[in-house]
Write an enzyme that holds these catalytic residues in place. Structure first.
Site, PDB file in Angstrom:
ATOM      1  N   ASP A   1       0.884  -1.160   0.000  1.00  0.00           N
ATOM      2  CA  ASP A   1       0.000   0.000   0.000  1.00  0.00           C
ATOM      3  C   ASP A   1       0.923   1.211   0.000  1.00  0.00           C
ATOM      4  O   ASP A   1       1.633   1.466   0.986  1.00  0.00           O
ATOM      5  CB  ASP A   1      -0.884  -0.018   1.250  1.00  0.00           C
ATOM      6  CG  ASP A   1      -1.795   1.207   1.326  1.00  0.00           C
ATOM      7  OD1 ASP A   1      -1.576   2.166   0.551  1.00  0.00           O
ATOM      8  OD2 ASP A   1      -2.704   1.203   2.165  1.00  0.00           O
TER       9      ASP A   1
ATOM     10  N   THR B   1      -8.437   3.367 -20.927  1.00  0.00           N
ATOM     11  CA  THR B   1      -8.412   2.274 -19.958  1.00  0.00           C
ATOM     12  C   THR B   1      -9.818   1.661 -19.889  1.00  0.00           C
ATOM     13  O   THR B   1     -10.788   2.295 -20.311  1.00  0.00           O
ATOM     14  CB  THR B   1      -8.021   2.802 -18.564  1.00  0.00           C
ATOM     15  OG1 THR B   1      -8.884   3.885 -18.238  1.00  0.00           O
ATOM     16  CG2 THR B   1      -6.589   3.278 -18.528  1.00  0.00           C
TER      17      THR B   1
ATOM     18  N   LYS C   1      -2.131  16.149  -8.271  1.00  0.00           N
ATOM     19  CA  LYS C   1      -1.218  16.066  -9.419  1.00  0.00           C
ATOM     20  C   LYS C   1      -0.380  17.341  -9.546  1.00  0.00           C
ATOM     21  O   LYS C   1       0.776  17.294  -9.984  1.00  0.00           O
ATOM     22  CB  LYS C   1      -1.999  15.771 -10.700  1.00  0.00           C
ATOM     23  CG  LYS C   1      -2.688  14.398 -10.693  1.00  0.00           C
ATOM     24  CD  LYS C   1      -1.708  13.260 -10.492  1.00  0.00           C
ATOM     25  CE  LYS C   1      -2.337  11.893 -10.682  1.00  0.00           C
ATOM     26  NZ  LYS C   1      -1.387  10.806 -10.473  1.00  0.00           N
TER      27      LYS C   1
ATOM     28  N   TYR D   1      -8.004  15.273  -6.903  1.00  0.00           N
ATOM     29  CA  TYR D   1      -7.124  14.656  -7.909  1.00  0.00           C
ATOM     30  C   TYR D   1      -6.245  15.718  -8.567  1.00  0.00           C
ATOM     31  O   TYR D   1      -5.029  15.574  -8.651  1.00  0.00           O
ATOM     32  CB  TYR D   1      -7.981  13.944  -8.966  1.00  0.00           C
ATOM     33  CG  TYR D   1      -7.197  13.236 -10.034  1.00  0.00           C
ATOM     34  CD1 TYR D   1      -6.824  11.904  -9.875  1.00  0.00           C
ATOM     35  CD2 TYR D   1      -6.811  13.884 -11.204  1.00  0.00           C
ATOM     36  CE1 TYR D   1      -6.086  11.248 -10.857  1.00  0.00           C
ATOM     37  CE2 TYR D   1      -6.079  13.246 -12.185  1.00  0.00           C
ATOM     38  CZ  TYR D   1      -5.721  11.922 -12.013  1.00  0.00           C
ATOM     39  OH  TYR D   1      -4.994  11.269 -12.987  1.00  0.00           O
TER      40      TYR D   1
HETATM   41  N1  LIG Z   1      -5.911   6.744 -17.138  1.00  0.00           N
HETATM   42  C1  LIG Z   1      -5.796   8.033 -17.423  1.00  0.00           C
HETATM   43  O1  LIG Z   1      -6.518   8.578 -18.259  1.00  0.00           O
HETATM   44  C2  LIG Z   1      -4.735   8.859 -16.729  1.00  0.00           C
HETATM   45  C3  LIG Z   1      -4.442  10.147 -17.199  1.00  0.00           C
HETATM   46  C4  LIG Z   1      -3.465  10.894 -16.538  1.00  0.00           C
HETATM   47  C5  LIG Z   1      -2.815  10.361 -15.430  1.00  0.00           C
HETATM   48  N2  LIG Z   1      -3.142   9.114 -14.998  1.00  0.00           N
HETATM   49  C6  LIG Z   1      -2.429   8.608 -13.829  1.00  0.00           C
HETATM   50  O2  LIG Z   1      -1.700   7.454 -14.199  1.00  0.00           O
HETATM   51  C7  LIG Z   1      -1.551   6.590 -13.094  1.00  0.00           C
HETATM   52  C8  LIG Z   1      -2.009   5.195 -13.463  1.00  0.00           C
HETATM   53  O3  LIG Z   1      -3.350   5.277 -13.900  1.00  0.00           O
HETATM   54  P1  LIG Z   1      -4.098   4.058 -14.626  1.00  0.00           P
HETATM   55  O4  LIG Z   1      -5.147   4.650 -15.491  1.00  0.00           O
HETATM   56  O5  LIG Z   1      -3.111   3.134 -15.201  1.00  0.00           O
HETATM   57  O6  LIG Z   1      -4.834   3.414 -13.351  1.00  0.00           O
HETATM   58  P2  LIG Z   1      -5.311   1.920 -13.023  1.00  0.00           P
HETATM   59  O7  LIG Z   1      -6.459   2.064 -12.090  1.00  0.00           O
HETATM   60  O8  LIG Z   1      -5.482   1.115 -14.287  1.00  0.00           O
HETATM   61  O9  LIG Z   1      -4.050   1.335 -12.228  1.00  0.00           O
HETATM   62  C9  LIG Z   1      -3.668   1.844 -10.983  1.00  0.00           C
HETATM   63  C10 LIG Z   1      -3.014   0.733 -10.186  1.00  0.00           C
HETATM   64  O10 LIG Z   1      -2.625   1.296  -8.916  1.00  0.00           O
HETATM   65  C11 LIG Z   1      -2.937   0.369  -7.887  1.00  0.00           C
HETATM   66  N3  LIG Z   1      -3.138   1.084  -6.635  1.00  0.00           N
HETATM   67  C12 LIG Z   1      -4.172   1.883  -6.284  1.00  0.00           C
HETATM   68  N4  LIG Z   1      -4.035   2.304  -5.026  1.00  0.00           N
HETATM   69  C13 LIG Z   1      -2.869   1.769  -4.554  1.00  0.00           C
HETATM   70  C14 LIG Z   1      -2.181   1.815  -3.314  1.00  0.00           C
HETATM   71  N5  LIG Z   1      -2.667   2.527  -2.279  1.00  0.00           N
HETATM   72  N6  LIG Z   1      -1.020   1.134  -3.192  1.00  0.00           N
HETATM   73  C15 LIG Z   1      -0.534   0.413  -4.230  1.00  0.00           C
HETATM   74  N7  LIG Z   1      -1.146   0.317  -5.414  1.00  0.00           N
HETATM   75  C16 LIG Z   1      -2.298   0.988  -5.569  1.00  0.00           C
HETATM   76  C17 LIG Z   1      -4.196  -0.326  -8.374  1.00  0.00           C
HETATM   77  O11 LIG Z   1      -4.371  -1.581  -7.730  1.00  0.00           O
HETATM   78  C18 LIG Z   1      -3.933  -0.455  -9.873  1.00  0.00           C
HETATM   79  O12 LIG Z   1      -3.285  -1.663 -10.198  1.00  0.00           O
HETATM   80  C19 LIG Z   1      -2.328   7.224 -11.949  1.00  0.00           C
HETATM   81  O13 LIG Z   1      -1.450   7.972 -11.123  1.00  0.00           O
HETATM   82  C20 LIG Z   1      -3.288   8.148 -12.673  1.00  0.00           C
HETATM   83  O14 LIG Z   1      -3.705   9.225 -11.882  1.00  0.00           O
HETATM   84  C21 LIG Z   1      -4.069   8.345 -15.613  1.00  0.00           C
END
Ligand SMILES: NC(=O)c1ccc[n+]([C@@H]2O[C@H](COP(=O)([O-])OP(=O)(O)OC[C@H]3O[C@@H](n4cnc5c(N)ncnc54)[C@H](O)[C@@H]3O)[C@@H](O)[C@H]2O)c1
Length: 255
Positions: free
Chosen positions: A59, A189, A158, A154
């Site tokens: 975590d 996603t 960021k 959020y």
């Molecule tokens: N998807 C988008 O459109 C997007 C755009 C900009 C930024 N982001 C950022 O990119 C990053 C990844 O996003 P994603 O879309 O791949 O998300 P996702 O939900 O597909 O994957 C996130 C992963 O983080 C893990 N996680 C969550 N809380 C946790 C914790 N407390 N400890 C350990 N692991 C934890 C989850 O189990 C999951 O496997 C994030 O920081 C998100 O804010 C995403």
């Protein structure tokens, strides 16, 4: 695939899904040893097995667990070269400032911002011992652009990731440790696809702002992370690396 990461040891938080999973695959395909760190043991273990790496259930909001993650990495593979601090959440109860409660605010700050503080705090000493390292912290394009479709905690988290990455990049530059923020645009996603399949108007409202006319694939973000992790980006630190399909540069987009 070019082998830019041959012999490098990388930690990927949130490596069980989305951008983290695509990056774990990309790092491994470029020759890195990958430690997949995730809260979810099923997806995290599957990802680690697939890339021939190590799974550590973590975590990222827990200081002792984060400390142990980087220690386990060094104990297993001998050093730490790359930390991709990427785990993050965007829950539905983080919305307009007028309706978002303090509990949701704090939960998002902890997972998205405090976790990056902890991961950098415990990764950097191992990189100092190694004489080099590359840290990539996942921010977002919303760190630099305002959205009327607000997710207030959020966005603020960021912005914090961006400022913290810049400061660390400057502080540790002469020790060979580079720290960059990665700012993805919206990524295709499963969650996003499901949301927009149900509500095409919601998707259209966002897509109109993207010059490339589509959302990113996770592999396109992973390619940028691999660049920042590798020596190809050796003169980059303290930067905000936007991979956003042109959103941040746009006024009027093509029809
Ligand atoms: N998807 C988008 O459109 C997007 C755009 C900009 C930024 N982001 C950022 O990119 C990053 C990844 O996003 P994603 O879309 O791949 O998300 P996702 O939900 O597909 O994957 C996130 C992963 O983080 C893990 N996680 C969550 N809380 C946790 C914790 N407390 N400890 C350990 N692991 C934890 C989850 O189990 C999951 O496997 C994030 O920081 C998100 O804010 C995403």
């Amino acid at each position: 695939m070019v082998q830019r990461l041959e012999g490098r040891v990388a930690v990927v938080t949130g490596g069980g899904s989305g951008i983290g999973l695509a990056t774990a695959r990309r790092f491994a395909s470029e020759g890195a040893k990958v430690v997949v760190a995730d809260l979810d043991p099923a997806t995290g273990k599957a990802a680690a097995d697939e890339v021939g790496g190590l799974f550590v259930q973590v975590d990222v909001t827990d200081e002792e667990q984060v400390k142990a993650l980087f220690q386990t990495t060094v104990d297993t593979y001998g050093k730490l070269d790359i930390a991709f601090n990427n785990a993050g959440i965007s829950p539905p109860d983080d919305d307009s400032i007028l309706t978002t409660g303090i509990e949701a605010w704090e939960r998002v700050q902890k997972v998205n911002l405090t976790s990056v503080y902890l991961c950098c705090k415990y990764a950097i000493p191992h990189m100092q011992a190694n004489g080099k390292g590359s840290i990539i912290n996942t921010a977002s394009f919303v760190a630099t652009m305002g959205a009327a479709t607000s997710q207030i905690s959020y966005t603020a988290s960021k912005g914090g990731v961006l400022a913290m990455s810049r400061e660390l990049g400057v502080q540790f530059a002469r020790e060979g440790i580079r720290v960059n923020a990665l700012s993805p645009g919206p990524v295709n996603t499963p969650l996003l696809r499901e949301l927009f399949a149900k509500d095409p108007e919601r998707a259209a409202r966002r897509l109109v702002h993207v010059p490339l006319g589509r959302f990113a694939e996770p592999e396109e973000i992973a390619a940028a992370v691999a660049f920042l992790a590798s020596d190809d980006s050796s003169f980059m630190t303290a930067s905000n690396f936007l991979v956003d399909g042109g959103i941040a540069g746009a006024y009027v987009t093509p029809l």
